[in-house]
Scaffold this active site. Structure first.
Site, PDB file in Angstrom:
ATOM      1  N   ASP A 121       1.085  -1.247  -0.040  1.00 48.53           N
ATOM      2  CA  ASP A 121      -0.080  -0.072  -0.024  1.00 48.53           C
ATOM      3  C   ASP A 121       0.838   1.222  -0.038  1.00 48.53           C
ATOM      4  OD1 ASP A 121      -2.241  -1.619   0.163  1.00 48.53           O
ATOM      5  OD2 ASP A 121      -2.820  -0.898   2.029  1.00 48.53           O
ATOM      6  N   ASP A 122       0.482   2.333  -0.489  1.00 50.10           N
ATOM      7  CA  ASP A 122       0.804   3.676  -0.324  1.00 50.10           C
ATOM      8  C   ASP A 122       1.707   4.205  -1.274  1.00 50.10           C
ATOM      9  OD1 ASP A 122      -1.358   3.845   1.704  1.00 50.10           O
ATOM     10  OD2 ASP A 122       0.091   3.470   3.277  1.00 50.10           O
TER      11      ASP A 122
ATOM     12  N   HIS B 288       3.257  -2.011   3.502  1.00 46.55           N
ATOM     13  CA  HIS B 288       3.167  -0.590   3.438  1.00 46.55           C
ATOM     14  C   HIS B 288       4.452  -0.085   2.914  1.00 46.55           C
ATOM     15  CE1 HIS B 288      -0.507  -1.341   5.701  1.00 46.55           C
ATOM     16  NE2 HIS B 288      -0.877  -0.416   5.360  1.00 46.55           N
TER      17      HIS B 288
ATOM     18  N   HIS C 205      -5.781   2.743  -4.531  1.00 56.63           N
ATOM     19  CA  HIS C 205      -5.764   2.940  -3.252  1.00 56.63           C
ATOM     20  C   HIS C 205      -6.078   4.512  -2.798  1.00 56.63           C
ATOM     21  CE1 HIS C 205      -5.130   1.879   0.929  1.00 56.63           C
ATOM     22  NE2 HIS C 205      -3.904   2.280   1.008  1.00 56.63           N
TER      23      HIS C 205
END
Length: 220
Positions: A41-42, A184, A92
């Site tokens: 993610d991210d 992450h 996302h």
């Protein structure tokens, strides 16, 4: 998905949640194959994404990157590299924030805008709400764009502190065929995610488990 530290969901818990919580959300996959989905993610971020891609290439592993729109706009060359190296991209949302707190009209606009940014690079099938919380309204908005929500069986985030060194060991104790692992990247304090990923892939290969994209997991 914004989170701090390590949270574990074993498959029986994920199954229970999938029955109780409303909506079509992927938490894990039923499979007889020795595979799990590795997701990040991210990103993208110049301080974390290139190192992750180098690790994945060394181990012949594939992953799904849930990307933030404003970072996609700033680092399109990294998105291009993700796709060129055989990985999957997913939505996302536009910013690193709790999606459940975003007004419905802005959520829909942001989701559509990020989809437009990403489809320049490849097909987009999945989205993950910021912080992992969702509502039926959010799922309906996503379905209108042909997206399905993916959460995960196991979730961890680096903080830059001493606890980061234990993340790989904690995850290894719980990863099973069909697991969806959420890590992450996207900030300097998460730079340790590359070393954790390397440790995971080496240990899991010794167990006969390999990392694949979310699409490969559900289609396998």
């Amino acid at each position: 998905m914004a989170t701090d530290g390590f949270r574990r969901r074993r498959e029986p818990v994920a199954r229970a949640l999938s029955r109780v919580l409303p909506g079509d959300v992927l938490w894990f996959a039923e499979t007889a194959e020795p595979v799990f989905a590795l997701t990040f993610d991210d990103g993208p971020h110049p301080g974390t994404t290139p190192q992750l891609l180098d690790v994945l290439r060394r181990h012949g592993a594939r992953a799904t990157f849930f990307l933030i729109g404003e970072r996609v706009a700033a680092h399109g060359e990294l998105v291009g590299r993700i796709v060129a190296e055989g990985h999957e991209i997913a939505n996302h949302l536009m910013r690193d924030e709790r999606s459940v707190l975003v007004p419905g009209d802005r959520f829909r606009r942001d989701l559509a805008e990020v989809n437009q940014l990403l489809t320049r690079y490849g097909t987009v099938r999945w989205f993950r709400p910021g912080s992992g919380f969702y509502t039926p309204r959010m799922l309906r908005s996503a379905a209108g764009l042909g997206l399905r929500a993916v959460l995960g069986t196991l979730v961890a985030a680096h903080t830059g502190g001493p606890g980061d060194e234990a993340i790989a060991g904690d995850l290894l104790a719980a990863i099973r065929p069909g697991s969806i692992v959420v890590l992450h990247e996207g900030t300097a304090r998460r730079s340790g995610v590359a070393a954790t990923t390397e440790e995971l892939l080496m240990a899991l290969a010794a167990q006969g488990l390999r990392a694949v994209t979310v699409s490969e997991l559900v289609e396998g």
